[in-house]
Design a protein around this motif. Structure first.
Motif, mmCIF file in Angstrom:
data_model
loop_
_atom_site.group_PDB
_atom_site.id
_atom_site.type_symbol
_atom_site.label_atom_id
_atom_site.label_comp_id
_atom_site.label_asym_id
_atom_site.label_seq_id
_atom_site.Cartn_x
_atom_site.Cartn_y
_atom_site.Cartn_z
ATOM 1 N N TYR A 81 0.472 3.411 -15.448
ATOM 2 C CA TYR A 81 0.843 3.367 -14.025
ATOM 3 C C TYR A 81 -0.121 2.483 -13.250
ATOM 4 O O TYR A 81 0.269 1.750 -12.347
ATOM 5 N N VAL A 82 -1.406 2.569 -13.633
ATOM 6 C CA VAL A 82 -2.401 1.738 -12.961
ATOM 7 C C VAL A 82 -2.100 0.268 -13.230
ATOM 8 O O VAL A 82 -2.074 -0.567 -12.310
ATOM 9 N N ALA A 125 0.720 -1.062 -14.079
ATOM 10 C CA ALA A 125 1.962 -1.452 -13.403
ATOM 11 C C ALA A 125 1.701 -1.724 -11.926
ATOM 12 O O ALA A 125 2.175 -2.722 -11.374
ATOM 13 N N ALA A 126 0.929 -0.846 -11.278
ATOM 14 C CA ALA A 126 0.668 -1.015 -9.844
ATOM 15 C C ALA A 126 -0.092 -2.311 -9.578
ATOM 16 O O ALA A 126 0.241 -3.060 -8.661
ATOM 17 N N TYR A 127 -1.093 -2.581 -10.422
ATOM 18 C CA TYR A 127 -1.856 -3.816 -10.217
ATOM 19 C C TYR A 127 -1.001 -5.040 -10.514
ATOM 20 O O TYR A 127 -1.091 -6.042 -9.807
ATOM 21 N N ILE A 130 2.300 -5.414 -10.292
ATOM 22 C CA ILE A 130 3.318 -5.701 -9.267
ATOM 23 C C ILE A 130 2.653 -6.221 -7.998
ATOM 24 O O ILE A 130 3.183 -7.132 -7.337
ATOM 25 N N SER A 131 1.461 -5.704 -7.678
ATOM 26 C CA SER A 131 0.740 -6.239 -6.521
ATOM 27 C C SER A 131 0.397 -7.701 -6.751
ATOM 28 O O SER A 131 0.581 -8.547 -5.866
ATOM 29 N N CYS A 185 3.587 -9.938 -6.539
ATOM 30 C CA CYS A 185 4.079 -10.115 -5.172
ATOM 31 C C CYS A 185 3.131 -10.980 -4.350
ATOM 32 O O CYS A 185 3.561 -11.874 -3.627
ATOM 33 N N VAL A 186 1.824 -10.705 -4.464
ATOM 34 C CA VAL A 186 0.874 -11.451 -3.643
ATOM 35 C C VAL A 186 0.843 -12.922 -4.063
ATOM 36 O O VAL A 186 0.892 -13.824 -3.221
#
Lengths: 241, 49, 222
Positions: B10-11, B13-15, B17-18, B21-22
């Motif tokens: 999950y960590v 994945a979160a990093y 996707i950030s 997007c950025v």
């Protein structure tokens, strides 16, 4: 205020400042990410999952901050009728929407291991953030569906101002709704009782995100001014034909 | 960072996707700015001719 | 000023009655929603009676929303709005008068007819009075907020979708407190607090809406 209102002067200042802003952003991201991924300890309760905080909280902060900024620029545009303030509000919206979206997605990646669900309607912050995203989309839709720029600007100002007032009412309503339907299963996340060893990394990341937004916003405003000039040139060309 | 810990995906994945997007936003904004600046320059040259 | 405003309200009501359509269609819409919900959720009586107040509110606000994009469009297209803008009456009062006419011709009747339909969804009959009261209170806010959407899209050919995107988020507080007031009578808590907040939201919309409508319409009239 008036100093920045002249597009030529704005471009001069922005072009001079941008290299510095980009370098500060890069340095802050390097420090912040190193802190977030390497030096900060895992949480005793959440384990490694707590590291999502370092990308979630800054995105959420920017999502809210940019919306307030948009409201501020719209108010300035409404009072002083200055096109540059309209351009500032217009270009801030897509950036804010992206950060808002990121806050939602990373929040849901955080929620799944913590709460056991991707989306908890029981969390007022997630719900209000979602509605905030809708406000962003509505504002952007106004700009894209009205062709004539000065008219679009005049309408968008009103939509932004009405939106800013309403976002606070929505936030209040959702909080209230939440206390009404507090499901027992949802774990309430702790308040701002963050350990100092984590706080510095979080703050660095928040400032890094903010600087990134500032740089992107200045560049988008530069593009917006260029796009306007091009449009005017095209209109003159058509007129000459 | 301990990559063998529970929920580490999950960590990641979160990093990711950030980051996606950025970086995507960064590229979009910069390329658009560059394209518009080039067009503006082209227009200015056309006028001087 | 009051006389002029009243004349304007009367004009709009007469126009709405002569043309017809709006209210009837909106009522038909609510009826079809009432049929579709049980078909979607299944005929479970307990589930339906639990869902009923929320679904009634949803049907009401969607039906009001559907009438929003025509609120100023006709007067904008045939030029009446131009004349009203040039008149002595402040333009905010003009938009407020038109909104009140919309409330009288559409939202208020819908707010009165909708609650009894809840019996189709096995609504607890003891909830009916408070549902009617809260819907009447909220319907004015619904009209006022719909007017903002209508004014913002008055000059657009296809404003319908944009109206929904703009107005539905504005409806969130009305929906929350409206449903809370209607369901509180079942639980231990009283519905008065929610009803008072609903009044507050209505009053706030009463301040924001005429200003926003006037400013938006002026941008189109210029």
């Amino acid at each position: 205020m008036q100093q920045f209102a002249n597009p030529a002067r704005f471009l001069k200042i922005a072009n001079a400042a941008l290299p510095y802003i980009w370098s500060i952003t890069a340095i802050l991201f390097a420090i912040g990410l190193y802190g977030a991924l390497v030096t900060t300890p895992p949480d005793y309760q959440q384990g490694e999952t707590v590291r999502i905080m370092y990308v979630h909280v800054p995105a959420a902060w920017l999502g809210l901050f940019i919306y307030c900024l948009m409201g501020f620029f719209s108010a300035v545009a409404f009072i002083y009728r200055h096109p540059l303030a309209d351009a500032a509000a217009k270009t801030a919206a897509p950036l804010g929407a992206v950060f808002c979206f990121l806050a939602l997605v990373t929040g849901s990646f955080w929620g799944k291991p913590m709460w056991g669900t991707w989306w908890a309607w029981g969390d007022a912050r997630l719900t209000s953030m979602f509605i905030l995203l809708l406000f962003y989309l509505g504002y952007m839709a106004v700009w894209s569906s009205i062709d004539e720029p000065t008219r679009a600007a005049a309408i968008a100002r009103i939509v932004a101002l009405v939106g800013v007032v309403n976002v606070f009412v929505v936030k209040f309503s959702v909080n209230w709704w939440n206390t009404l339907h507090q499901p027992a299963s949802v774990i309430k996340m702790g308040g701002p009782s963050i350990d100092k060893s984590m706080l510095w990394a979080l703050l660095t990341m928040a400032v890094a995100y903010t600087m990134l937004f500032l740089a992107l916003h200045l560049v988008s405003m530069r593009s917006e001014i260029a796009a306007r000039k091009l449009r005017q040139a095209r209109l003159i060309e058509i007129g000459n034909r | 960072m301990d990559f063998s810990a529970a929920h580490v995906s999950y960590v990641i994945a979160a990093y990711s996707i950030s980051a996606v997007c950025v970086i995507g936003l960064f590229l979009y904004v910069l390329l658009r700015d560059r394209a518009l600046a080039a067009k503006l320059k082209q227009n200015a040259e056309k006028d001087t001719l | 000023m009051l006389q002029q405003a009243l004349a304007l309200i009367t004009r709009d009501i007469v126009l709405a009655r002569k043309q017809g359509g709006g209210l009837g269609t909106a009522f038909g819409f609510i009826l079809s929603v009432m049929v579709l919900i049980p078909l979607a959720t299944g005929p479970d009586q307990i589930l339906l009676s639990k869902l009923a107040p929320g679904m009634m509110w949803l049907a009401l606000l969607l039906s009001v929303l559907l009438t929003a994009d025509r609120m100023f469009q006709q007067d904008f297209e045939d030029g009446s709005l131009d004349i009203m803008a040039m008149g002595k009456l402040p333009f905010e009062i003009v938009t407020l008068a038109k909104t009140i006419a919309h409330w009288i011709t559409v939202s208020l009747p819908l707010a009165i007819i909708t609650p009894p339909l809840g019996l189709l969804m096995s609504l607890d009959i003891s909830q009916l009075p408070i549902l009617i009261v809260s819907m009447i209170t909220g319907s004015l806010a619904l009209s006022l907020l719909a007017a903002i959407g209508g004014a913002v899209t008055a000059g657009l050919r296809r404003g319908g979708l944009l109206v929904s995107l703009l107005v539905l988020p504005l409806y969130v507080p009305v929906l929350i407190f409206g449903v809370a007031a209607s369901t509180a009578s079942l639980g231990p808590s009283s519905s008065t607090p929610a009803l008072i907040v609903l009044c507050a939201i209505t009053l706030m919309s009463l301040i924001i809406s005429p200003w926003a409508c006037a400013a938006a319409l002026k941008a189109y009239l210029r």
